[in-house]
Design an enzyme around this catalytic site. Structure first.
Site, PDB file in Angstrom:
ATOM      1  N   GLU A  46       0.913  -1.300  -0.162  1.00 50.14           N
ATOM      2  CA  GLU A  46      -0.027  -0.027   0.031  1.00 50.14           C
ATOM      3  C   GLU A  46       0.852   1.244  -0.018  1.00 50.14           C
ATOM      4  O   GLU A  46       1.873   1.504   0.828  1.00 50.14           O
ATOM      5  CB  GLU A  46      -0.922   0.264   1.108  1.00 50.14           C
ATOM      6  CG  GLU A  46      -1.829   1.198   1.373  1.00 50.14           C
ATOM      7  CD  GLU A  46      -2.401   1.507   2.670  1.00 50.14           C
ATOM      8  OE1 GLU A  46      -3.608   1.930   2.737  1.00 50.14           O
ATOM      9  OE2 GLU A  46      -1.925   1.059   3.658  1.00 50.14           O
ATOM     10  N   LYS A 115     -10.185  -0.195  -0.604  1.00 51.05           N
ATOM     11  CA  LYS A 115     -10.372  -0.446   0.814  1.00 51.05           C
ATOM     12  C   LYS A 115     -11.556   0.181   1.414  1.00 51.05           C
ATOM     13  O   LYS A 115     -12.041   1.087   1.309  1.00 51.05           O
ATOM     14  CB  LYS A 115      -9.107   0.406   1.105  1.00 51.05           C
ATOM     15  CG  LYS A 115      -8.684   0.061   2.623  1.00 51.05           C
ATOM     16  CD  LYS A 115      -7.331   1.184   2.982  1.00 51.05           C
ATOM     17  CE  LYS A 115      -6.952   0.950   4.413  1.00 51.05           C
ATOM     18  NZ  LYS A 115      -5.699   1.626   4.761  1.00 51.05           N
ATOM     19  N   CYS A 155      -4.140  -3.227   4.474  1.00 49.87           N
ATOM     20  CA  CYS A 155      -3.722  -2.437   5.592  1.00 49.87           C
ATOM     21  C   CYS A 155      -4.712  -2.575   6.801  1.00 49.87           C
ATOM     22  O   CYS A 155      -4.891  -3.617   7.508  1.00 49.87           O
ATOM     23  CB  CYS A 155      -3.226  -1.090   5.324  1.00 49.87           C
ATOM     24  SG  CYS A 155      -2.103  -0.205   6.559  1.00 49.87           S
TER      25      CYS A 155
END
Length: 287
Positions: A46, A115, A155
């Site tokens: 990321e 995300k 993440c």
């Protein structure tokens, strides 16, 4: 031995700065280095192309047809390998998203995951307000690579186990977690969270990472965890590294056979209202 299912995956790690062109060249270099060991998939972290303040991250958002993305597509095609850009600020007609782009071995963009969980937190006196930069995604994504079902996350998603369970129930055998984890939270939680997501779903969890100083210090330790929870690769604090791993998918079936947690899930119970019980603890309580 015939019938064995395996996935060769390259994890990557590097120190990212505010120079977009330089970061793209590092990504291309690591794709080339990985290709020498013939992986099926190269996973980039990321924010591997740019790491800055909220304002500069938004200013430097790229569209999927940007020259920098074309450069990664060319590297994928030249090396005949699938590349997943683990998270980029993706400028779309619907706004900016933090997107993991899936680039196939022909260099075409085969899909993307946006995300879902945005990093709005205050860590070590620094306020991370991702929702001022990007919009959240709305759906989980699975990609099939060489017959293997691979789940995409990014993440901060790793703190939301329900997303990983949904991917596992949908068939994910490997779940990716490309990251730019802060050093403080990484030191406290990184290994524990990744091992937990692997153990509770009986799958491989694989994470590329950024490392070192930048707009904020990131933890590194690109990691791969086996379905029983063993750490099988850890890149530590190396500032420009790649490692190719061969994942034996038989380990997924073995772990799920030993602990059939996916078969034992009860979504209808979890969706029910929680029944509350009060216990009287006052001194006047009597039998």
């Amino acid at each position: 031995m015939s019938g064995q299912r395996r996935l060769r995956i390259a994890i990557t790690q590097w120190q990212v700065n505010g120079d977009l062109s330089a970061n793209v060249e590092v990504a291309r270099e690591l794709i080339d280095r990985a290709a020498a060991d013939r992986p099926d998939l190269v996973l980039l972290p990321e924010n591997g192309l740019f790491l800055g303040t909220n304002a500069t991250m938004r200013e430097n958002a790229l569209s999927e047809d940007a020259p920098q993305i074309d450069a990664l597509r060319e590297a994928a095609a030249r090396n005949n390998v699938t590349v997943i850009l683990g998270g980029m600020k993706n400028r779309t007609p619907d706004g900016v998203f933090n997107s993991a782009l899936v680039i196939d071995p022909r260099g075409a963009i085969a899909g993307r995951y946006d995300k879902v969980h945005l990093f709005d937190a205050r860590i070590g006196g620094v306020s991370f307000e991702a929702s001022t930069v990007e919009r959240g995604g709305t759906e989980p994504v699975l990609v099939e690579i060489n017959g293997v079902q691979v789940g995409l996350t990014i993440c901060y998603d790793v703190r939301f186990p329900e997303l990983y369970r949904a991917l596992a129930l949908a068939g994910a055998e490997v779940i990716l977690v490309p990251s730019a984890f802060t050093r403080i939270t990484g030191d406290a939680h990184w290994h524990t969270l990744l091992r937990a997501r692997a153990i509770e779903n009986g799958c491989f969890v694989v994470a590329s990472a950024t490392v070192g100083e930048g707009a904020f210090p990131t933890y590194g330790h690109a990691l791969a965890v086996a379905p029983w929870g063993e750490v099988i690769a850890d890149l530590g604090e190396e500032d420009r590294a790649v490692r190719v791993l061969e994942l034996d998918l038989a380990a997924v079936a073995e772990a799920r056979g030993r602990l059939p947690v996916l078969a034992g899930t009860k979504p209808q119970v979890y969706a029910s209202a929680v029944r509350r019980v009060a216990v009287n603890t006052t001194e006047e309580a009597t039998l």
